[in-house]
Design a protein around this motif. Structure first.
Motif, mmCIF file in Angstrom:
data_model
loop_
_atom_site.group_PDB
_atom_site.id
_atom_site.type_symbol
_atom_site.label_atom_id
_atom_site.label_comp_id
_atom_site.label_asym_id
_atom_site.label_seq_id
_atom_site.Cartn_x
_atom_site.Cartn_y
_atom_site.Cartn_z
ATOM 1 N N GLY A 340 -1.669 33.216 35.671
ATOM 2 C CA GLY A 340 -1.366 32.831 34.589
ATOM 3 C C GLY A 340 0.549 32.131 34.882
ATOM 4 N N ASP A 341 1.080 32.399 36.245
ATOM 5 C CA ASP A 341 1.483 30.824 36.461
ATOM 6 C C ASP A 341 0.669 29.389 37.116
ATOM 7 O OD1 ASP A 341 3.903 32.986 36.734
ATOM 8 O OD2 ASP A 341 3.855 32.989 39.103
ATOM 9 N N ALA A 342 -0.505 29.853 37.640
ATOM 10 C CA ALA A 342 -1.307 28.662 37.843
ATOM 11 C C ALA A 342 -1.577 27.394 36.589
ATOM 12 C CB ALA A 342 -2.367 28.859 38.960
ATOM 13 N N ARG A 343 -2.052 28.475 35.307
ATOM 14 C CA ARG A 343 -2.669 28.209 34.311
ATOM 15 C C ARG A 343 -0.993 27.035 34.041
ATOM 16 N NH1 ARG A 343 -6.604 28.703 31.583
ATOM 17 N NH2 ARG A 343 -5.855 27.482 30.526
ATOM 18 N N ALA A 344 0.160 27.810 33.846
ATOM 19 C CA ALA A 344 1.293 27.058 33.377
ATOM 20 C C ALA A 344 1.146 26.050 34.417
ATOM 21 C CB ALA A 344 2.227 28.177 33.143
ATOM 22 N N ARG A 345 0.930 26.267 35.575
ATOM 23 C CA ARG A 345 1.515 24.352 35.374
ATOM 24 C C ARG A 345 0.465 23.809 35.390
ATOM 25 N NH1 ARG A 345 2.929 28.507 39.834
ATOM 26 N NH2 ARG A 345 4.961 28.291 41.399
ATOM 27 N N ALA A 346 -0.951 23.965 35.797
ATOM 28 C CA ALA A 346 -1.829 23.489 34.588
ATOM 29 C C ALA A 346 -1.478 22.356 33.483
ATOM 30 C CB ALA A 346 -3.264 23.346 34.808
ATOM 31 N N GLY A 347 -0.404 22.922 32.320
ATOM 32 C CA GLY A 347 -0.175 22.122 31.136
ATOM 33 C C GLY A 347 1.218 21.885 31.145
ATOM 34 N N ARG A 348 1.913 21.396 32.428
ATOM 35 C CA ARG A 348 3.427 20.896 32.402
ATOM 36 C C ARG A 348 3.163 19.642 32.107
ATOM 37 N NH1 ARG A 348 5.371 22.087 38.335
ATOM 38 N NH2 ARG A 348 5.056 20.046 38.707
ATOM 39 N N PRO A 349 3.520 18.883 31.799
ATOM 40 C CA PRO A 349 3.926 17.682 31.264
ATOM 41 C C PRO A 349 3.329 16.771 31.957
ATOM 42 C CG PRO A 349 5.648 18.570 30.054
ATOM 43 C CD PRO A 349 5.240 19.671 30.603
ATOM 44 N N ASP A 350 3.952 16.545 33.627
ATOM 45 C CA ASP A 350 3.887 15.816 34.160
ATOM 46 C C ASP A 350 2.616 15.970 35.159
ATOM 47 O OD1 ASP A 350 4.538 18.174 35.454
ATOM 48 O OD2 ASP A 350 5.683 17.461 37.027
ATOM 49 N N VAL A 351 1.694 16.633 35.399
ATOM 50 C CA VAL A 351 1.142 17.544 35.529
ATOM 51 C C VAL A 351 -0.147 16.350 34.546
ATOM 52 C CG1 VAL A 351 -1.137 18.995 35.934
ATOM 53 C CG2 VAL A 351 0.790 19.399 36.674
ATOM 54 N N VAL A 352 0.114 16.602 33.553
ATOM 55 C CA VAL A 352 -0.930 16.311 32.187
ATOM 56 C C VAL A 352 -1.110 14.467 31.922
ATOM 57 C CG1 VAL A 352 -1.486 16.157 29.905
ATOM 58 C CG2 VAL A 352 -0.911 18.282 30.844
ATOM 59 N N GLU A 353 0.365 14.062 32.563
ATOM 60 C CA GLU A 353 0.962 12.740 32.275
ATOM 61 C C GLU A 353 -0.251 11.775 33.634
ATOM 62 O OE1 GLU A 353 4.276 9.592 32.468
ATOM 63 O OE2 GLU A 353 4.532 11.787 32.500
#
Length: 819
Positions: A340-353
């Motif tokens: 769950g933590d790793a999936r949450a990191r994938a959705g972080r705005p800085d990662v998406v950008e």
């Protein structure tokens, strides 16, 4: 106010063009039809507070009074011979720097282009090996291609690879139908884009049907070269066709050696893959109780094979499912919260950008899962994670262009050149009309082809890849959109990348990675900058500015200078736009400032005009005040009657007024009037007239000004009254000064008449204008002048002003007497 309302008032207009038709209508709005009432009506309609349909001011006598204000005007005697008049600079008050108001295009075109390049160029970290392969991330690209040899190689897929695939593979839609067709025909052709999961699907199918006996066939050989000896009894065989194997059939051409000389040795092109070859391949496989899957990239060959019995499209599985499966595999030994933590990191705005992609392909989702798992374990920091994510688009661009001119001669290289040209064109026209991008791609493909093989000019395929399939080659989509023409917006079929970072990655890849591509790309952009359509030259000029900021010394000489020295006003505007955009980079701004300073003092009018236009964008000088200083220095050094300089400078002043900081501009205009010099005063009056007559959308800049978006179709003067009501006193004072000055009064009154016509059809604008008019009606002569104008507009036989709107304006003028 809608432009449809304008059209409804002009039933007899025959103009249907996007720019010139509006120009003609705006000329009427500015008072071009007012001539019929200019004589007796004015003299007979004097009155103090009578309505607009009963009386007005004697503008003729008022103009005579103003003539007395001219230097030397009152000293002329009747016996003195009349001196010939010099052309008035205000005769060109309604002329734009490109000839017409709407030739600069609408603001939405520039805004969309700026969003395309907002991310800038990415850093480039690459490892190049001696055998011509490039390693980036976990992707390997061959730069030199491969030679077809007689030695056929095949090898088994390791069991651990198939075991790993069984744990992480996500079945694509249509998997069962693919399996059934492969079982029936023994051969299956899977079509799709690299990284879309075709290979994983092929391995999964072969693994299921053969119990793990899967072999790879040598990709240097075509299907027609496979022999029975190369096939394994009861095995599954995977063949991935190289790009050069899917080229169209062509006649042999003499090849050239490394020095470009013809050797006279004919190189026989590979045969075109057809169902005949696949039938033979199927018979060979059936004789060995084996199966085979052929992988083909999307394109013309894929389109043809999909219509046959062997071809099937392999859609990528959902990226979220692939990411989830790979994360689970990599973190299965970690605590329960790790996934769950790793999936949450994938959705972080800085990662998406940093990713810059709307939808990851399966290969990219697997890479991201690896980076996220290592980040969760603390093996990489945030900065490293973001750097790895930003490399995804670079890897995509590298894959697209590595060796795209193989085999180095026409017509074999033409399909790859066409695909590369289309990707570059989409980068420049991202979000614009597909027709513009497609035509630009054809022009660029021609430039690339004649550079590669100058002796064989290419033609155009008439029925090549279909428009519905071509965007897939560029990881783009077609969608319904709008194109801003300035006075109107029209529906278009738009094309855009599926990721905001792809445009910068594509242009960065070709500009930084392949020097020989710069020449044809520069010629292509210069030709686009000379296109009469703003939707084309604006996009091209902004892209040229981005390239200049990446390599100033090359871009300035190859892109900007050839445009700036021409006699074509549009090309000079494009050069100014490119210079200003390149100055967005603080490291390049001093170089741009030095060039503009040199050009401003040049003896060449073209360079002076380009410098003046560039200062209208703010970026070159770094601030509004710096831009105004630069404009004033040029104007002060010129005659007060230098029309060309004043037209360009006044346009830039009006553009600065629309740049989001109007207050310092208005203060400077007042200071220029107080200065007393005629050339500066003329600049002020022309800028005020331009603000009265020019739609806000045509004064677009290179900075976002959201507050003006809702007023794009209104004159800039009205937009400023609506968005900055605190500036109304200063705006009114400048307009009144321009109206009461003898040399500019008539042109200003014409422009004000056009503004009143537009406001009469726009209730919101009418309210702002009625609030302004009392500030213009300070004394009796002011009120007579305005009433005369209203009376003339109402009595216009062709286009009479709406009486209700005119009555409100009349009452507002009367209110000025009570202020």
């Amino acid at each position: 106010m809608s432009d449809q309302d304008d059209a409804g008032q002009r039933d007899d207009s025959s103009d249907g063009g996007q720019g010139h038709g509006d120009r003609g209508a705006d000329a009427q709005d500015r008072g071009g039809d007012r001539g019929s009432g200019r004589g007796s009506d004015r003299g007979s309609d004097r009155g103090a507070d009578r309505g607009p349909d009963r009386g007005g001011a004697d503008r003729g006598s008022d103009r005579g009074d103003r003539d007395g204000d001219r230097p030397g005007g009152s000293e002329r005697t009747d016996g003195a011979p009349e001196q010939p008049r010099e052309p008035s600079v205000f005769a060109a008050a309604d002329r734009g720097p490109l000839g017409g108001e709407s030739d600069t295009g609408g603001a939405a075109t520039a805004r969309r282009a700026l969003r395309t390049w907002a991310g800038g160029g990415a850093d480039r970290l690459t490892t190049i090996h001696g055998d011509g392969t490039v390693f980036e991330g976990n992707q390997i690209f061959a730069l030199y291609g491969s030679d077809r040899t007689s030695h056929f190689v095949q090898g088994p897929v390791p069991p651990e690879t198939l075991d790993h695939l069984g744990r992480v593979y996500c079945a694509t839609s249509g998997y069962r139908r693919m399996r059934d067709r492969l079982r029936d025909h023994r051969v299956l052709v899977l079509c799709g884009e690299p990284g879309s999961g075709r290979k994983a699907t092929a391995l999964a199918l072969l693994d299921e049907l053969t119990g793990g006996r899967v072999f790879r066939l040598d990709p240097r050989h075509g299907v027609d070269e496979i022999t029975e000896e190369a096939l394994q009894e009861g095995g599954g065989h995977l063949l991935e066709l190289l790009t050069e194997d899917v080229r169209a059939e062509s006649e042999p051409r003499p090849s050239r050696n490394g020095r470009g000389e013809h050797t006279g040795v004919a190189r026989r092109p590979g045969p075109r893959l057809s169902e005949l070859h696949l039938d033979r391949f199927g018979d060979l496989l059936r004789g060995r109780d084996a199966y085979g899957v052929v992988l083909v990239e999307n394109g013309e060959l894929a389109d043809r094979l999909l219509r046959g019995r062997y071809g099937m499209y392999c859609p990528p599985p959902p990226a979220d499912e692939v990411l989830q499966r790979h994360l689970w595999h990599r973190l299965r030994a970690e605590p329960d919260e790790a996934l769950g933590d790793a999936r949450a990191r994938a959705g972080r705005p800085d990662v998406v950008e940093a990713l810059g992609l709307e939808e990851l392909r399966p290969r990219e989702a697997a890479r991201l899962a690896d980076h996220l798992a290592r980040h969760w374990r603390g093996e990489v920091a945030d900065e490293e994670l973001l750097a790895e994510c930003s490399s995804f688009v670079r890897s995509q661009a590298r894959e697209w262009f590595a060796g795209s001119d193989r085999p180095g001669a026409l017509p074999e290289a033409l399909p790859a050149l066409n695909a590369g040209a289309f990707r570059i064109a989409v980068a420049v026209f991202d979000g614009s009309a597909y027709s513009l991008a497609a035509e630009a791609a054809e022009l660029l493909a021609w430039e690339l082809a004649v550079t590669l093989d100058p002796e064989h000019a290419p033609g155009r395929r008439l029925f090549g890849t279909h428009a519905e399939h071509r965007p897939v080659q560029a990881r783009a989509v077609l969608e319904d959109g709008e194109l801003d023409l300035g006075p109107a917006k029209v529906p278009v079929r738009a094309v855009r990348f599926q990721g905001e970072a792809l445009a910068g990655a594509v242009l960065g890849e070709i500009w930084h990675g392949y020097h020989n591509v710069r020449g044809p790309v520069a010629r292509w952009l210069r030709s686009l900058c000379d296109d009469p359509r703003p939707e084309v030259w604006v996009r091209a000029s902004i892209a040229a500015g981005v390239l200049c900021s990446w390599d100033w010394i090359h871009g300035f000489g190859e892109l900007v200078v050839p445009l700036a020295v021409t006699d074509e006003p549009r090309a000079r505007m494009a050069a100014a736009t490119a210079l200003a955009e390149s100055a967005r980079d603080p490291r390049v701004r001093p170089a741009v400032a030095a060039v503009l300073k040199d050009w401003a003092g040049s003896d060449e009018d073209a360079l002076v005009g380009t410098a003046l236009l560039a200062h209208g964008y703010v970026l070159a000088a770094g601030s509004v005040s710096g831009s105004l200083d630069a404009l004033a220095r040029v104007v002060r050094a010129r005659e007060a009657s230098d029309i060309e300089v004043l037209v360009a400078a006044s346009f830039s002043v009006a553009r600065l007024l629309a740049s989001g900081e109007p207050a310092p501009v208005l203060r400077r205009l007042r200071q220029w009037l107080d200065d007393g010099r005629l050339n500066l005063a003329n600049l002020v009056h022309l800028a005020v007239i331009r603000a009265l007559s020019t739609r806000t959308t045509h004064l677009w800049g290179l900075r976002e000004v959201p507050e003006l978006d809702g007023h794009a179709a209104r004159p800039l003067f009205v937009a400023l009254l609506a968005t900055r009501p605190e500036l109304a006193p200063e705006l009114a004072a400048l307009l009144r000064h321009t109206l009461t000055t003898a040399r500019s009064g008539e042109a200003a009154l014409d422009a004000l008449g056009g503004l009143l016509r537009r406001a009469a059809k726009d209730p919101e604008a009418l309210g702002h204008v009625c609030a302004l008019l009392p500030r213009l009606a300070v004394d009796r002569r002011d009120r007579d002048r305005l009433r005369g104008l209203l009376n003339e507009l109402v009595r216009d036989r062709d286009r009479p002003l709406d009486r209700n709107a005119a009555r409100r304006m009349w009452n507002a003028v009367t209110e000025g007497a009570n202020r």
